[in-house]
Design a protein around this motif. Structure first.
Motif, PDB file in Angstrom:
ATOM      1  N   PRO A   1      78.011  32.298  36.978  1.00 42.53           N
ATOM      2  CA  PRO A   1      77.754  33.625  36.405  1.00 42.53           C
ATOM      3  C   PRO A   1      78.677  33.922  35.226  1.00 42.53           C
ATOM      4  N   TYR A   2      78.200  34.771  34.341  1.00 37.77           N
ATOM      5  CA  TYR A   2      78.967  35.172  33.159  1.00 37.77           C
ATOM      6  C   TYR A   2      78.466  36.518  32.683  1.00 37.77           C
ATOM      7  N   THR A   3      79.218  37.138  31.798  1.00 32.44           N
ATOM      8  CA  THR A   3      78.786  38.346  31.102  1.00 32.44           C
ATOM      9  C   THR A   3      79.001  38.120  29.616  1.00 32.44           C
ATOM     10  N   LEU A   4      78.221  38.809  28.825  1.00 30.08           N
ATOM     11  CA  LEU A   4      78.376  38.726  27.376  1.00 30.08           C
ATOM     12  C   LEU A   4      79.292  39.841  26.909  1.00 30.08           C
ATOM     13  N   SER A   5      79.811  39.704  25.706  1.00 26.75           N
ATOM     14  CA  SER A   5      80.702  40.709  25.153  1.00 26.75           C
ATOM     15  C   SER A   5      80.012  42.061  25.111  1.00 26.75           C
ATOM     16  N   LYS A   6      80.712  43.101  25.540  1.00 27.87           N
ATOM     17  CA  LYS A   6      80.162  44.455  25.533  1.00 27.87           C
ATOM     18  C   LYS A   6      80.051  45.005  24.113  1.00 27.87           C
ATOM     19  N   SER A   7      80.783  44.409  23.173  1.00 26.90           N
ATOM     20  CA  SER A   7      80.764  44.895  21.787  1.00 26.90           C
ATOM     21  C   SER A   7      79.631  44.271  20.977  1.00 26.90           C
ATOM     22  N   GLY A   8      78.945  43.275  21.551  1.00 25.48           N
ATOM     23  CA  GLY A   8      77.861  42.621  20.835  1.00 25.48           C
ATOM     24  C   GLY A   8      78.288  41.425  20.000  1.00 25.48           C
ATOM     25  N   ARG A   9      79.589  41.173  19.918  1.00 24.81           N
ATOM     26  CA  ARG A   9      80.041  40.001  19.158  1.00 24.81           C
ATOM     27  C   ARG A   9      79.728  38.749  19.967  1.00 24.81           C
ATOM     28  N   PRO A  10      79.687  37.583  19.329  1.00 31.75           N
ATOM     29  CA  PRO A  10      79.357  36.358  20.064  1.00 31.75           C
ATOM     30  C   PRO A  10      80.526  35.898  20.940  1.00 31.75           C
ATOM     31  N   ALA A  11      80.520  36.350  22.178  1.00 30.83           N
ATOM     32  CA  ALA A  11      81.563  35.986  23.141  1.00 30.83           C
ATOM     33  C   ALA A  11      80.957  36.027  24.538  1.00 30.83           C
ATOM     34  N   ILE A  12      81.484  35.191  25.410  1.00 33.48           N
ATOM     35  CA  ILE A  12      80.990  35.096  26.783  1.00 33.48           C
ATOM     36  C   ILE A  12      82.198  35.074  27.722  1.00 33.48           C
ATOM     37  N   PHE A  13      82.066  35.754  28.856  1.00 40.32           N
ATOM     38  CA  PHE A  13      83.149  35.849  29.840  1.00 40.32           C
ATOM     39  C   PHE A  13      82.668  35.244  31.150  1.00 40.32           C
ATOM     40  N   THR A  14      83.529  34.442  31.762  1.00 40.74           N
ATOM     41  CA  THR A  14      83.218  33.863  33.063  1.00 40.74           C
ATOM     42  C   THR A  14      84.516  33.769  33.858  1.00 40.74           C
ATOM     43  N   ARG A  15      84.411  33.247  35.073  1.00 37.57           N
ATOM     44  CA  ARG A  15      85.595  33.070  35.918  1.00 37.57           C
ATOM     45  C   ARG A  15      85.612  31.646  36.452  1.00 37.57           C
ATOM     46  N   ASP A  16      86.826  31.140  36.619  1.00 37.00           N
ATOM     47  CA  ASP A  16      86.959  29.806  37.208  1.00 37.00           C
ATOM     48  C   ASP A  16      86.835  29.931  38.728  1.00 37.00           C
ATOM     49  N   PRO A  17      86.929  28.844  39.492  1.00 33.08           N
ATOM     50  CA  PRO A  17      86.756  28.925  40.950  1.00 33.08           C
ATOM     51  C   PRO A  17      87.774  29.818  41.656  1.00 33.08           C
ATOM     52  N   ASP A  18      88.888  30.155  40.989  1.00 34.97           N
ATOM     53  CA  ASP A  18      89.904  31.024  41.587  1.00 34.97           C
ATOM     54  C   ASP A  18      89.864  32.434  41.023  1.00 34.97           C
ATOM     55  N   ALA A  19      88.771  32.797  40.382  1.00 34.10           N
ATOM     56  CA  ALA A  19      88.541  34.139  39.833  1.00 34.10           C
ATOM     57  C   ALA A  19      89.409  34.455  38.619  1.00 34.10           C
ATOM     58  N   ASN A  20      90.005  33.435  38.004  1.00 28.14           N
ATOM     59  CA  ASN A  20      90.724  33.655  36.744  1.00 28.14           C
ATOM     60  C   ASN A  20      89.695  33.882  35.646  1.00 28.14           C
ATOM     61  N   ALA A  21      89.843  34.985  34.905  1.00 28.01           N
ATOM     62  CA  ALA A  21      88.874  35.321  33.869  1.00 28.01           C
ATOM     63  C   ALA A  21      89.116  34.495  32.610  1.00 28.01           C
ATOM     64  N   LEU A  22      88.011  34.022  32.027  1.00 31.95           N
ATOM     65  CA  LEU A  22      88.059  33.237  30.800  1.00 31.95           C
ATOM     66  C   LEU A  22      87.091  33.858  29.795  1.00 31.95           C
ATOM     67  N   GLU A  23      87.564  34.021  28.579  1.00 31.75           N
ATOM     68  CA  GLU A  23      86.705  34.469  27.483  1.00 31.75           C
ATOM     69  C   GLU A  23      86.524  33.306  26.514  1.00 31.75           C
ATOM     70  N   PHE A  24      85.317  33.142  26.016  1.00 27.92           N
ATOM     71  CA  PHE A  24      85.026  32.156  24.981  1.00 27.92           C
ATOM     72  C   PHE A  24      84.433  32.934  23.828  1.00 27.92           C
ATOM     73  N   THR A  25      85.159  32.956  22.717  1.00 26.21           N
ATOM     74  CA  THR A  25      84.703  33.705  21.557  1.00 26.21           C
ATOM     75  C   THR A  25      84.324  32.740  20.431  1.00 26.21           C
ATOM     76  N   GLN A  26      83.203  33.022  19.803  1.00 29.06           N
ATOM     77  CA  GLN A  26      82.708  32.142  18.750  1.00 29.06           C
ATOM     78  C   GLN A  26      83.435  32.422  17.433  1.00 29.06           C
ATOM     79  N   VAL A  27      83.914  31.351  16.810  1.00 31.58           N
ATOM     80  CA  VAL A  27      84.580  31.466  15.526  1.00 31.58           C
ATOM     81  C   VAL A  27      83.830  30.625  14.494  1.00 31.58           C
ATOM     82  N   ASP A  28      83.964  30.996  13.240  1.00 29.73           N
ATOM     83  CA  ASP A  28      83.313  30.246  12.171  1.00 29.73           C
ATOM     84  C   ASP A  28      84.005  28.904  11.975  1.00 29.73           C
ATOM     85  N   SER A  29      83.246  27.953  11.491  1.00 29.58           N
ATOM     86  CA  SER A  29      83.785  26.601  11.248  1.00 29.58           C
ATOM     87  C   SER A  29      84.814  26.615  10.162  1.00 29.58           C
TER      88      SER A  29
END
Length: 199
Positions: A171-199
């Motif tokens: 499971p994951y959630t997308l950024s609430k601000s609409g920017r290209p980012a996704i939030f998920t959790r590892d098996p121990d519930a540690n939150a991880l954000e992945f934000t898209q950056v330009d090349s």
């Protein structure tokens, strides 16, 4: 010029410094710096010391101030690593390596610490997985990881990661601000954000 400050007077003065709102309270004629609170932004390494004298001239309130701004510099280069607690190292490695594709840094000491762990490359920085008891509750955390302590990893393609997480049933959630980012959790519930950056 008549001084507005008396031994019992307190005056609040607003300063704007690098888009940071600083509320400074002065009291007494010596204009002692008593309180400073920073709101709505970061200080960006600024240290501010202000002395002010307020006076009335022709019914207009004037402020004469002397500001000193000293950058705190001890050679910050980057974030070296982030420590993440896990209950079961093998389970965490399965997630970080086989789902997220991170690789172990074999040069880091895995056997020199009094607990099990692993160092994983994240670009030129690392995540240090540590198999230790977690003092944080694993349940009752916010659904959206952006409202919890989290580690943010810059990536090139959020849509590709979304496909990977969907395929793995994570499971994951997308950024609430609409920017290209996704939030998920590892098996121990540690939150991880992945934000898209330009090349």
């Amino acid at each position: 010029m008549a001084s507005l400050l008396s031994p019992s007077a307190t005056i609040s003065v607003q300063h704007k410094v690098n888009r940071t709102s600083v509320n400074t309270i002065f009291t007494n004629t010596s204009s002692k710096f008593l309180q400073s609170s920073v709101r709505n932004s970061r200080f960006h390494g600024l240290s501010m010391m202000t002395k002010a004298k307020l006076s009335v001239e022709g019914g207009v309130l004037e402020k004469e101030s002397v500001s000193a701004s000293d950058k705190i510099d001890y050679g910050v280069v980057s974030v070296h690593h982030v420590g993440i607690l896990c209950e079961n190292l093998e389970r965490s490695l399965d997630f970080y390596q086989n789902i997220l594709g991170l690789e172990i840094n074999e040069a880091r000491p895995h056997n020199k610490l009094p607990y099990r762990g692993a160092w994983l490359w994240v670009g030129s920085e690392m995540i240090h997985l540590m198999e230790l008891p977690n003092p944080d509750p694993l349940t009752g955390r916010p659904e959206h990881g952006g409202r919890d302590r989290h580690t943010c990893i810059a990536i090139r393609d959020v849509s590709q990661l979304k496909t990977i997480l969907d395929k793995a049933g994570i499971p994951y959630t997308l950024s609430k601000s609409g920017r290209p980012a996704i939030f998920t959790r590892d098996p121990d519930a540690n939150a991880l954000e992945f934000t898209q950056v330009d090349s």
